[in-house]
Motif scaffolding. Structure first.
Motif, PDB file in Angstrom:
ATOM      1  N   GLU A  35       0.838  -1.189   0.000  1.00 60.70           N
ATOM      2  CA  GLU A  35       0.000   0.000   0.000  1.00 60.70           C
ATOM      3  C   GLU A  35       0.881   1.251   0.000  1.00 60.70           C
ATOM      4  O   GLU A  35       2.089   1.186   0.243  1.00 60.70           O
ATOM      5  CB  GLU A  35      -0.945  -0.004   1.201  1.00 60.70           C
ATOM      6  CG  GLU A  35      -0.261  -0.003   2.552  1.00 60.70           C
ATOM      7  CD  GLU A  35      -1.265  -0.092   3.701  1.00 60.70           C
ATOM      8  OE1 GLU A  35      -2.435  -0.420   3.451  1.00 60.70           O
ATOM      9  OE2 GLU A  35      -0.859   0.166   4.850  1.00 60.70           O
ATOM     10  N   PRO A  36       0.294   2.423  -0.298  1.00 57.62           N
ATOM     11  CA  PRO A  36       1.093   3.659  -0.369  1.00 57.62           C
ATOM     12  C   PRO A  36       1.697   4.049   0.970  1.00 57.62           C
ATOM     13  O   PRO A  36       1.212   3.668   2.038  1.00 57.62           O
ATOM     14  CB  PRO A  36       0.066   4.702  -0.827  1.00 57.62           C
ATOM     15  CG  PRO A  36      -1.042   3.923  -1.452  1.00 57.62           C
ATOM     16  CD  PRO A  36      -1.110   2.631  -0.684  1.00 57.62           C
ATOM     17  N   ASN A  37       2.739   4.849   0.897  1.00 53.48           N
ATOM     18  CA  ASN A  37       3.336   5.451   2.087  1.00 53.48           C
ATOM     19  C   ASN A  37       3.925   6.802   1.671  1.00 53.48           C
ATOM     20  O   ASN A  37       3.165   7.742   1.422  1.00 53.48           O
ATOM     21  CB  ASN A  37       4.386   4.541   2.710  1.00 53.48           C
ATOM     22  CG  ASN A  37       4.729   4.946   4.131  1.00 53.48           C
ATOM     23  OD1 ASN A  37       3.841   5.079   4.972  1.00 53.48           O
ATOM     24  ND2 ASN A  37       5.989   5.166   4.426  1.00 53.48           N
ATOM     25  N   LEU A  38       5.230   6.944   1.545  1.00 52.87           N
ATOM     26  CA  LEU A  38       5.798   8.186   1.019  1.00 52.87           C
ATOM     27  C   LEU A  38       5.443   8.362  -0.451  1.00 52.87           C
ATOM     28  O   LEU A  38       5.374   9.488  -0.950  1.00 52.87           O
ATOM     29  CB  LEU A  38       7.314   8.195   1.199  1.00 52.87           C
ATOM     30  CG  LEU A  38       7.837   8.495   2.609  1.00 52.87           C
ATOM     31  CD1 LEU A  38       9.361   8.422   2.631  1.00 52.87           C
ATOM     32  CD2 LEU A  38       7.357   9.847   3.115  1.00 52.87           C
ATOM     33  N   ALA A  39       5.255   7.273  -1.139  1.00 48.78           N
ATOM     34  CA  ALA A  39       4.688   7.324  -2.485  1.00 48.78           C
ATOM     35  C   ALA A  39       3.182   7.127  -2.344  1.00 48.78           C
ATOM     36  O   ALA A  39       2.727   6.069  -1.934  1.00 48.78           O
ATOM     37  CB  ALA A  39       5.284   6.247  -3.377  1.00 48.78           C
ATOM     38  N   THR A  40       2.437   8.172  -2.638  1.00 52.27           N
ATOM     39  CA  THR A  40       0.990   8.128  -2.422  1.00 52.27           C
ATOM     40  C   THR A  40       0.250   7.384  -3.531  1.00 52.27           C
ATOM     41  O   THR A  40      -0.871   6.932  -3.338  1.00 52.27           O
ATOM     42  CB  THR A  40       0.428   9.553  -2.315  1.00 52.27           C
ATOM     43  OG1 THR A  40       0.740  10.273  -3.524  1.00 52.27           O
ATOM     44  CG2 THR A  40       1.054  10.278  -1.127  1.00 52.27           C
ATOM     45  N   GLU A  41       0.888   7.257  -4.692  1.00 58.93           N
ATOM     46  CA  GLU A  41       0.331   6.484  -5.799  1.00 58.93           C
ATOM     47  C   GLU A  41       1.468   5.761  -6.503  1.00 58.93           C
ATOM     48  O   GLU A  41       2.588   6.268  -6.585  1.00 58.93           O
ATOM     49  CB  GLU A  41      -0.385   7.392  -6.812  1.00 58.93           C
ATOM     50  CG  GLU A  41      -1.592   8.121  -6.260  1.00 58.93           C
ATOM     51  CD  GLU A  41      -2.243   9.016  -7.306  1.00 58.93           C
ATOM     52  OE1 GLU A  41      -2.048   8.761  -8.517  1.00 58.93           O
ATOM     53  OE2 GLU A  41      -2.923   9.977  -6.917  1.00 58.93           O
ATOM     54  N   PHE A  42       1.183   4.563  -7.012  1.00 57.60           N
ATOM     55  CA  PHE A  42       2.188   3.823  -7.787  1.00 57.60           C
ATOM     56  C   PHE A  42       1.477   3.076  -8.900  1.00 57.60           C
ATOM     57  O   PHE A  42       0.497   2.380  -8.679  1.00 57.60           O
ATOM     58  CB  PHE A  42       3.004   2.874  -6.901  1.00 57.60           C
ATOM     59  CG  PHE A  42       2.200   1.943  -6.030  1.00 57.60           C
ATOM     60  CD1 PHE A  42       1.984   0.620  -6.402  1.00 57.60           C
ATOM     61  CD2 PHE A  42       1.664   2.394  -4.821  1.00 57.60           C
ATOM     62  CE1 PHE A  42       1.259  -0.239  -5.594  1.00 57.60           C
ATOM     63  CE2 PHE A  42       0.932   1.530  -4.008  1.00 57.60           C
ATOM     64  CZ  PHE A  42       0.728   0.211  -4.393  1.00 57.60           C
TER      65      PHE A  42
END
Length: 510
Positions: free
Chosen positions: A81-88
């Motif tokens: 799930e996202p973290n520092l990257a909010t979308e992947f």
């Protein structure tokens, strides 16, 4: 009262972590809401370097998670799930991964977290020698689209990339500290805690204070975290029962005493234990170059008896090295090598070793020490003379010692996705394939698996697993239930496919 908790009842503990409800410190449940909370963990090993590019997979992840925030993160059941990257988002052929980054985050030295920080960290992981290096090699370029958008341009599809970005490859360190070359001794991240060097003692106790500017503070209810490296199991257990620590990775033989002490016992399917037969080409041990010899070693082991006696039934017999919840798992493979010493002797004779042979097998002291004489006895019964070679802990050069050994015994993690295990043990540059061995079947499958998805990929993974078992690359004994012991003043959510649960899965019990 028996208090064994297995994977499954995650919701309540997860809610505790997210809300941080209750108020007390360790051992002080009546304390007021403003009383600082402290979490004290007993850890299997010491941290040799704070550089995430040099860290090796395993219990060391607790140290990293305290100070470094990852781009992505794993849920308790292993989902990404996202973290520092909010979308992947991947492109259609899985060769480009676009990451949208969280804005407004800074490292604790004031350096902003942005696209250039990702560029610096990926470059550092590619240059490192730790667990992240293999996954990092699949990234050819990091293309900056704007301040908060990067595209990872891949050499080829990598099924394990997202999981890697949720651990060591994804742990973001300050670009300034990376450039200065100080990250190995002075960790600077943007994570939930800040390393407190003044209140730490190398090889004894590492203290971390809350990062007051951390963006997701509610996920980490403890104000301070202390990690104590205690490599000896008995010392660690004594520290837990006397209140010096609140959590530890345990062993099955500790369960009865732990219950008697009022400790909480939890389990989750975890590591496989057995032998890596890494000299499959027979470079140092010509016998291991014969598939019949490697198969004989597997037939020589009475896995059922070892499981019931040594492991007290905490686990299952296994001939394979993948996680049961992964795509690669094939249940029927566990019937491949029933205990059959006569079959083992026949295979040795067929390979040209009717009188057996001698082989040194190294092992990491601690985990493996009690298991070594058991394996040694079973091998001796079919004519294989095993010379045990104890190695130092990894903190004292043990990992380097393993590189030159034809075979070694360790406790190995199983992962989701299965590609993480591929990168750890099966490629010519894998950390645990020091003789760089491969064969045409493995080469072909490793080239094909990343290009597929879904059922087709599952079929290829299972073909790979079947080949590894039949060709006897390894001699696993059991897939054990990892045992975790904790005091009753904390609540811990078990996490699938990670040796030590992430710090955000710890909360005060109240």
């Amino acid at each position: 009262m028996r208090r064994i908790v297995q994977m499954g009842t995650l919701a309540l503990a997860a809610a505790l972590v997210l809300t941080g409800c209750g108020a007390g410190t360790s051992g002080d449940s009546d304390a007021g809401a403003d009383t600082p909370r402290e979490l004290v963990l007993g850890n299997n090993g010491d941290v040799l370097s704070w550089d995430p590019g040099e860290m090796k997979e395993g219990a060391i992840i607790s140290y990293a998670e305290a100070v470094y925030d990852p781009l992505l993160r794993k849920t308790a059941d292993g989902e990404i799930e996202p973290n520092l990257a909010t979308e992947f988002t991947y492109n259609d052929d899985l060769t480009e991964l676009t990451l949208t980054l969280k804005e407004g985050v800074s490292f604790t030295d004031g350096t902003p977290f942005d696209a250039e920080a990702v560029v610096a960290n990926v470059a550092a992981r590619k240059a490192g020698t730790g667990s992240a290096s293999e996954a990092a090699k699949s990234i050819e370029n990091v293309v900056v689209q704007d301040d908060y958008t990067v595209v990872l341009d891949l050499v080829a599809p990598n099924p394990g990339l997202l999981a890697a970005l949720a651990t060591y490859l994804g742990f973001m360190a300050s670009p300034a500290a990376l450039e200065a070359g100080t990250i190995g001794t002075d960790p600077v991240g943007s994570g939930p805690y800040v390393y407190d060097a003044a209140n730490s003692e190398a090889a004894a106790s590492y203290a971390f204070e809350r990062n007051e500017d951390y963006w997701n503070a509610e996920a980490y209810p403890f104000d301070t975290v202390v990690i104590k490296p205690l490599t000896d199991f008995t010392a660690r257990f004594n520290a837990l029962t006397t209140g010096q620590i609140q959590f530890m990775y345990g062993t099955p033989d500790m369960v009865d005493q732990a219950e008697a002490e009022g400790l909480t016992v939890q389990t989750v399917p975890g590591e496989w234990q057995g032998i890596i037969l890494q000299d499959r080409a027979g470079t140092l041990s010509p016998a291991l170059g014969e598939v019949e010899v490697r198969q004989a070693i597997n037939y020589a082991l009475d896995r059922e008896t070892i499981l019931e006696t040594y492991y007290n039934g905490f686990g299952q017999v296994s001939t394979q090295t993948f996680n049961p919840a992964s795509q690669a798992w094939v249940e029927a493979l566990n019937e491949e090598y029933p205990y059959d010493p006569e079959k083992a002797k026949e295979l040795l004779a067929d390979a040209g070793y009717p009188d057996g042979f001698e082989i040194p097998i190294s092992y990491s002291e601690g985990f493996m020490t009690p298991l070594v004489p058991i394996v040694q006895q079973y091998l001796a019964e079919v004519g294989i003379t095993m010379t045990p070679v104890p190695i130092n802990g990894f903190a004292n050069g043990g990992l380097e010692t393993l590189k030159g050994q034809p075979a070694f015994m360790l406790s190995f993690s199983t992962n989701i996705p299965a590609w993480t295990d591929v990168l750890n043990k099966l490629t010519p540059t894998s950390l645990w394939n020091n003789f760089k061995y491969t064969d045409p079947t493995v080469e072909a499958l490793l080239a094909e698996i990343p290009l597929t998805q879904g059922d087709e990929q599952t079929e290829l993974y299972q073909e790979l697993n079947t080949h590894l078992v039949e060709d006897a690359w390894f001699a696993p004994i059991v897939l054990q239930q990892n045992v975790y012991l904790s005091s009753d003043d904390i609540a811990v959510t078990m996490q699938q496919a990670q040796l030590i649960p992430s710090l955000r899965f710890f909360a005060p019990a109240d």
